[in-house]
Scaffold this motif. Structure first.
Motif, PDB file in Angstrom:
ATOM      1  N   ILE B 337       0.893  -1.452  -0.458  1.00 44.25           N
ATOM      2  CA  ILE B 337      -0.043   0.165  -0.108  1.00 44.25           C
ATOM      3  C   ILE B 337       1.210   1.527   0.089  1.00 44.25           C
ATOM      4  O   ILE B 337       1.522   1.347   0.365  1.00 44.25           O
ATOM      5  N   LEU B 411       0.880  -3.613 -11.609  1.00 44.05           N
ATOM      6  CA  LEU B 411       1.892  -4.009 -10.842  1.00 44.05           C
ATOM      7  C   LEU B 411       2.914  -2.701 -11.637  1.00 44.05           C
ATOM      8  O   LEU B 411       3.029  -2.631 -12.345  1.00 44.05           O
ATOM      9  N   ASP B 433      -3.509  -2.711  -8.101  1.00 42.82           N
ATOM     10  CA  ASP B 433      -4.388  -3.948  -7.546  1.00 42.82           C
ATOM     11  C   ASP B 433      -5.459  -3.845  -6.104  1.00 42.82           C
ATOM     12  O   ASP B 433      -5.931  -4.384  -5.938  1.00 42.82           O
ATOM     13  N   LYS B 434      -3.863  -2.898  -5.667  1.00 46.86           N
ATOM     14  CA  LYS B 434      -4.670  -2.805  -4.626  1.00 46.86           C
ATOM     15  C   LYS B 434      -5.570  -1.505  -4.655  1.00 46.86           C
ATOM     16  O   LYS B 434      -5.382  -0.249  -4.907  1.00 46.86           O
ATOM     17  N   ILE B 435      -7.046  -1.501  -3.921  1.00 49.85           N
ATOM     18  CA  ILE B 435      -7.461  -0.303  -3.614  1.00 49.85           C
ATOM     19  C   ILE B 435      -7.104   1.015  -3.854  1.00 49.85           C
ATOM     20  O   ILE B 435      -7.378   2.223  -4.192  1.00 49.85           O
ATOM     21  N   GLU B 436      -6.587   1.089  -2.222  1.00 50.12           N
ATOM     22  CA  GLU B 436      -5.497   2.345  -1.966  1.00 50.12           C
ATOM     23  C   GLU B 436      -4.610   2.889  -3.025  1.00 50.12           C
ATOM     24  O   GLU B 436      -5.117   4.115  -3.068  1.00 50.12           O
ATOM     25  N   ASN B 439      -6.811   3.970  -5.961  1.00 46.62           N
ATOM     26  CA  ASN B 439      -7.465   5.432  -5.858  1.00 46.62           C
ATOM     27  C   ASN B 439      -6.344   6.671  -5.450  1.00 46.62           C
ATOM     28  O   ASN B 439      -6.867   7.427  -6.235  1.00 46.62           O
ATOM     29  N   TYR B 467      -7.266  -6.163 -14.797  1.00 44.18           N
ATOM     30  CA  TYR B 467      -6.776  -4.894 -14.197  1.00 44.18           C
ATOM     31  C   TYR B 467      -7.639  -3.996 -13.703  1.00 44.18           C
ATOM     32  O   TYR B 467      -8.487  -3.551 -14.334  1.00 44.18           O
ATOM     33  N   GLN B 468      -7.274  -4.217 -12.494  1.00 41.32           N
ATOM     34  CA  GLN B 468      -8.350  -2.513 -11.355  1.00 41.32           C
ATOM     35  C   GLN B 468      -8.099  -1.946 -12.362  1.00 41.32           C
ATOM     36  O   GLN B 468      -9.615  -1.178 -12.644  1.00 41.32           O
TER      37      GLN B 468
END
Ligand SMILES: [Fe+3]
Ligand SMILES: [Mg+2]
Ligand SMILES: [Zn+2]
Ligand SMILES: [Zn+2]
Lengths: 349, 743
Positions: B337, B411, B433-436, B439, B467-468
């Motif tokens: 994060i 990534l 891929d992590k929301i934090e 954002n 992919y996010q």
């Protein structure tokens, strides 16, 4: 979709391909009929307080640890009715058999259908059989349709919901409200791993059996407690598909914690070996239940009191401050959970 | 009498450019004026008696340019003689609305450092935040443009009387109109606390130095985020930090007080020394010296350590009080994060990781991670583009018709925005891929849209449906009613290096881990021919099955089993592969079904790494391949890859490895990588290219790149320079793609 596009196995894997197929093609059939009709894309339809649903079953192998295609075809339809708040009563049975299928196996399947129907308290009232030439299908396809009446316990449940919201008359995603807790009735992924490992002879089936079972009694039990906003069975597409469905239809966010999702060690190991996401594994004897917070304790106690619900856990909650489905992972960090894409698409570089 | 009008564009605002011009004009007896035209451009008028003085003005302009100023373009024209009595700095009255470039954060300059170390300097001795027009934080403290003090977090620190005088004195070349200046009277303050918020009295800097030497883990607030500092000679504290950060293997960076100090532990070439000392102050990956006294646990299994020099007064003062003038300075984040930028985040996220925190009360507006570079075969290659480089823009040789957003890959990601002939890549963002982190990508894309007043018409994303960042792109395209376009991953890699070099058609070797291919398979070892946005995949590494997808990236032994399955039975494979027998059985069964295929270079290198026993678990991105490169200090043996149809046959490498398994592993490893480069370039040469572009994460591999360069038969080999070769450079290629879209 363009004229070049064809149906692939991806379309059959649940998840976003199937979802698009339904939305773009089958929804043209919708003419807004029924109290709950095609447009709701729920587990079943409701017409004049009668719940009606249908499902076709193909599974390879047809006999697996913990069940067979017969038990699956009864449970699947019974559960679809139960997840609406209906009491399943009568089923039809359509069977398509491949030429060369052993009669003995058919007898075993029908026997299993009989036992499962007995367990669920439903009756097989009509049927149809077809035989097709060798190679045109894989052994056997079973279709069951079923009807059920409004469960007596549902009225009580909906009444309890009125304290906190204006509920619909049935168990549907529109009943969800921020703060509702998400409960799963037991361990996740058992069915998918049992099927896969008996198919591939990997040997996990020694410890994992399919959870396939009718859940109408379990659902009636918790409806009697109250506070149940919706219930749904995480079959194809697993938790990932189900929760996305809820989030889309309720227009609310759903937040779940990986750590709290009950999973058998063997299932975890097997899915890691196969590179599968536990959230996408199918189940045939589990319910996901959204419960108003003040009833959570009682609903859990009820679930824990019966064998099918002994591993029930709260895995998350409905939230209005987020969009979509968010998973808090056990190593820390959060990720969005999408609908399954069929085969996993690699993203790690 | 002669007069000239000069228009200069580049980084000329907020870097002391106008007082510099004022000084050299006055020194040469010239009359006229200098003024900002919006900021990216400066207008100068000079009127002089003789050519000599005007000539001297120009030569001083070029030779003494303020260190952080950058001239991109200069137009000089003779102009009418006006009767002016002096040379003046005019206020930016004539507001031509040109978009101005946000200056990046630069290291403290030598003049400022001298003041900090000068005992007789009343206001700036031992002052940790000293800066001037030529140096200091800029982007990281900027809320919005124009770059004025009230738009930065320095607005919380009103200038004292003495600083005010400096600010308004045009003769004060370093502080006139310099937005970030301050002194110990009026500037930010330091304070030291335990992670639980208990204040510790005394001099925060010397106390911090003492804490580090006593084996504590200390978070230190810096320019674009927090560092975590520990003693690099203390194995125990490094083990503790690795456990607490859940970072078992990934290397830590080392900050030193001088190149001399760094040279005790690493080989430093001339280019590397230049990079270390540049005002951007990147982390440079340097070859370790054997038998250096620094802990082996800093970068296990690697032949390089990341080093950088101090870049604030605080760093210098702190390092100066450490016995060996060097400290581990790793980024202050929890694994995966984003790095913290405020106290609240530190108390929440670093609780349980650090013991103490050295804070200051200047807000970090924009997170900027340290940049990372390495030199490979004499070429400077960027691994992470952050502080010092971001958010400067990259010019294209083509115009983009509409403002665009690019969300990059997933990534080690960065996004970009583009307009006209400019691309502004965001600073390094991280794993989206992590929301934090996702954002954060959205936040900075919007920050730059806002700063440059742009409404995007096109949003560009990768083709990978998992992919996010693609989901973010979909959302943004709806939000701005913009068209969503998806560009194939490796084509974007090719376009990225192409755009830096103004190339619009050619042949590219793109080698990396995994990118979503047009056929739905996992590409990663491709030879691509392209012309504008038309491209074709001409050759690739042999397709091998990729059952289970991402799990194979985490377990090199799985990849090894998959490659070996092409030449051996599973009974034989079990002798070479350290996997649970059940897992092997799973793979055997999975391979019987039709699965996804991959042509990944990264996975091939992973499998080689596992075969040679170098690395069999991936704990950070690229670990097995990076360790393989580090291990390969060997010589070239006899081996060649074959080409079959459009595939470079990789399974042959494993046949050869098994036949030669008694030979020195370092020679085997070196040969495989070198010959892979050779095979790729030989294949590319079949397309008769004028130049060969190389991009993708694996192209920073020194040995593969050497194999490519030494076998290119004189054809020029071009590698990325301004953005990372890996996925951090994808967004630039995506923006370049949009320049080919007809309006
Ligand atoms: Fe890539
Ligand atoms: Mg329901
Ligand atoms: Zn300075
Ligand atoms: Zn001051």
């Amino acid at each position: 979709m363009s004229s070049k596009d064809i149906i692939t196995l991806l379309h059959g894997a649940g998840g976003s391909y199937m979802h698009n197929l339904i939305k773009q093609i089958f929804m043209t059939l919708d003419d807004n009929f029924g109290d709950i009709g095609l447009q709701m894309l729920d587990d079943g339809a409701v017409i004049n307080n009668v719940v009606f649903t249908t499902d076709s079953f193909i599974v390879r192998p047809i006999f697996f640890k913990g069940g067979d295609i017969g038990r699956l075809s009864v449970s699947g339809t019974v559960n679809d009715i139960a997840m609406m708040g209906g009491d399943p009563v009568a089923l039809s049975l359509g069977v398509v058999i491949e030429e060369g299928f052993p009669i003995h196996d058919l007898e075993k399947i029908v026997n299993s259908i009989k036992n499962t129907a007995l367990e669920a308290g439903v009756h097989i009232v009509t049927g149809d059989t077809k035989v097709m030439e060798k190679g045109s299908l894989d052994k056997i396809i079973i279709n069951t349709s079923g009807i059920g009446f409004r469960s007596k316990q549902l009225d009580h449940d909906i009444e309890t919901l009125r304290k906190t919201r204006e509920p619909k008359e049935w168990l549907v995603p529109l009943n969800l409200r921020p703060g509702d807790k998400i409960i799963v009735s037991g361990t996740i992924g058992d069915h998918a791993i049992a099927i896969l490992s008996s198919r591939e002879g990997i040997g996990f089936e020694a410890n994992v059996s399919s959870d396939v079972a009718p859940l109408n009694k379990l659902i009636n039990g918790i409806l009697e407690i109250g506070g149940v906003a919706d219930a749904k069975d995480p079959t194809r597409g697993g938790l990932a598909d189900l929760l996305n469905d809820w989030s889309e239809k309720s227009k609310l966010g759903i937040y779940i914690r990986e750590e709290d999702i009950p999973v058998k060690d063997e299932v975890r190991a097997a899915s890691e070996f196969m590179g599968m996401d536990i959230l996408e594994l199918g189940n045939e004897g589990k319910a996901v239940i959204a419960v108003s917070p003040e009833y959570v304790k009682d609903v859990l106690n009820e679930l824990w009191s019966i064998p099918q619900g002994k591993d029930a856990s709260v895995i998350g909650e409905v939230r209005k401050d987020i969009e979509g489905v968010i998973l808090e992972t056990s190593i820390g960090g959060k990720r969005y959970v999408g609908r399954p894409l069929g085969d996993p698409v690699p993203r790690i570089c | 009498m002669k007069a000239f009008r000069i228009i200069i564009s580049g980084i000329v605002q907020g870097v002391g450019f106008r007082p510099f011009i004022y000084r050299i004009a006055v020194r040469n007896n010239l009359k006229g004026y200098v003024r900002n035209l919006g900021g990216s451009e400066v207008e100068i008028k000079i009127i002089g008696k003789d050519d000599d003085l005007i000539g001297k003005f120009f030569s001083e302009l070029f030779s003494n340019l303020p260190p952080s100023a950058k001239i991109e373009k200069m137009i000089v024209e003779e102009s009418g003689i006006e009767d002016l009595s002096e040379f003046k700095i005019l206020s930016s009255g004539n507001k031509i609305h040109e978009i101005s470039e946000i200056p990046p954060d630069l290291s403290i300059c030598d003049d400022c450092l001298k003041e900090v170390l000068d005992k007789n300097n009343k206001r700036r001795y031992y002052y940790a935040f000293n800066s001037c027009a030529f140096c200091g934080p800029k982007f990281s403290i900027l809320y919005k443009v124009p770059y004025d003090r009230e738009n930065t977090s320095m607005r919380d620190f009103p200038l004292c009387k003495d600083c005010t005088n400096e600010y308004y004195d045009p003769n004060n070349i370093r502080r006139f109109d310099a937005q970030g200046i301050s002194c110990s009277i009026c500037g930010p303050k330091l304070f030291l606390e335990t992670i639980y918020g208990e204040k510790i009295d005394g001099d925060p800097i010397s106390l911090t130095a003492k804490l580090i030497e006593e084996g504590n883990i200390v978070a230190i607030k810096g320019i674009g985020g927090f560092h975590i500092a520990v003693d690099p000679f203390n194995d125990d504290v490094i083990i503790k930090l690795r456990e607490r950060k859940k970072r078992p293997q990934q290397p830590f960076a080392l900050m030193g007080i001088s190149t001399e100090v760094i040279k005790k532990y690493a080989e430093v070439s001339e280019t590397e020394e230049y990079l270390l000392n540049s005002p951007e102050r990147p982390i440079v990956l340097l070859k370790k010296k054997d038998n250096s006294s620094i802990s082996k646990l800093i970068s296990p299994g690697l032949d390089r350590n990341g080093f950088f020099l101090y870049y604030t007064g605080l760093h210098y003062l702190l390092l100066n009080q450490l016995k060996d003038k060097i400290s581990i300075m790793t980024s202050g984040n929890k694994h995966g994060i984003p790095m913290c930028t405020d106290e609240e985040c530190v108390r929440r996220e670093l609780n349980g990781i650090v013991d103490y925190v050295l804070y200051h009360n200047r807000k970090i507006v924009n997170r900027v991670d340290d940049s990372v570079l390495r030199v490979s075969n004499g070429r400077i290659m960027m691994l992470r583009r952050g502080r010092g480089y971001a958010p400067t823009w990259i010019r294209l040789n083509r115009e983009i018709n509409y403002p665009v957003i690019a969300v990059g890959a997933e990534l080690q990601n960065a996004g970009a925005i583009g307009f006209k002939d400019k691309v502004i890549p965001t600073q390094y963002i991280g794993d989206t891929d992590k929301i934090e982190t996702l954002n954060n990508l959205e936040k900075y894309i919007k920050y730059f849209l806002n700063v440059y007043s742009l409404t995007p018409k096109i949003v560009i994303a990768d083709k990978n449906p998992s992919y996010q960042s693609v989901k973010l792109a979909t959302k943004l395209s709806q939000e701005y009613s913009a068209e969503l376009i998806q560009v194939q991953h490796h084509f974007a890699h090719a376009l990225s290096v192409a755009s830096e070099n103004g190339i619009e058609e050619g042949v590219a070797i793109t080698i990396d881990g995994i990118g979503y291919g047009d056929d739905g398979n996992a590409w990663g070892g491709e030879v691509i021919k392209f012309d504008g946005i038309k491209y074709s995949r001409e050759f690739h590494l042999e397709y091998v099955p990729y059952p289970g997808g991402d799990i194979n990236a985490l377990k090199p032994e799985r990849m090894l089993a998959i490659f070996l399955s092409r030449i051996l039975t599973f009974d034989e494979i079990s002798k070479f592969v350290k996997l649970d027998s059940r897992e092997l059985r799973v793979i055997e069964h999975q391979l019987k079904e039709k699965t996804l295929m991959t042509s990944s270079t990264g996975r091939f290198l992973d499998a080689i790494s596992a075969f040679l026993g170098v690395c069999n678990k991936r704990t950070y991105e690229g670990e097995p391949a990076i360790k393989l490169e580090a291990f390969s200090k060997g010589k070239l043996l006899d081996f060649e890859f074959d080409l079959r149809n459009d595939e470079i046959i990789t399974e042959k490498a494993f046949e050869w490895l098994i036949q030669n398994k008694d030979k020195d592993g370092r020679d085997l490893a070196y040969t495989i990588q070198y010959k892979l480069g050779k095979a790729l370039v030989k294949t590319a040469l079949k397309l008769n290219p004028e130049k060969i572009l190389v991009s993708g994460g694996a192209s920073v591999n020194e040995i593969i790149l050497k194999g490519i360069m030494e076998n290119s038969e004189g054809v020029e080999v071009i590698t990325p320079n301004k953005v990372p070769a890996g996925d951090g450079g994808i967004a630039l290629g995506q923006v370049f793609y949009s320049s080919f879209i007809e309006s």
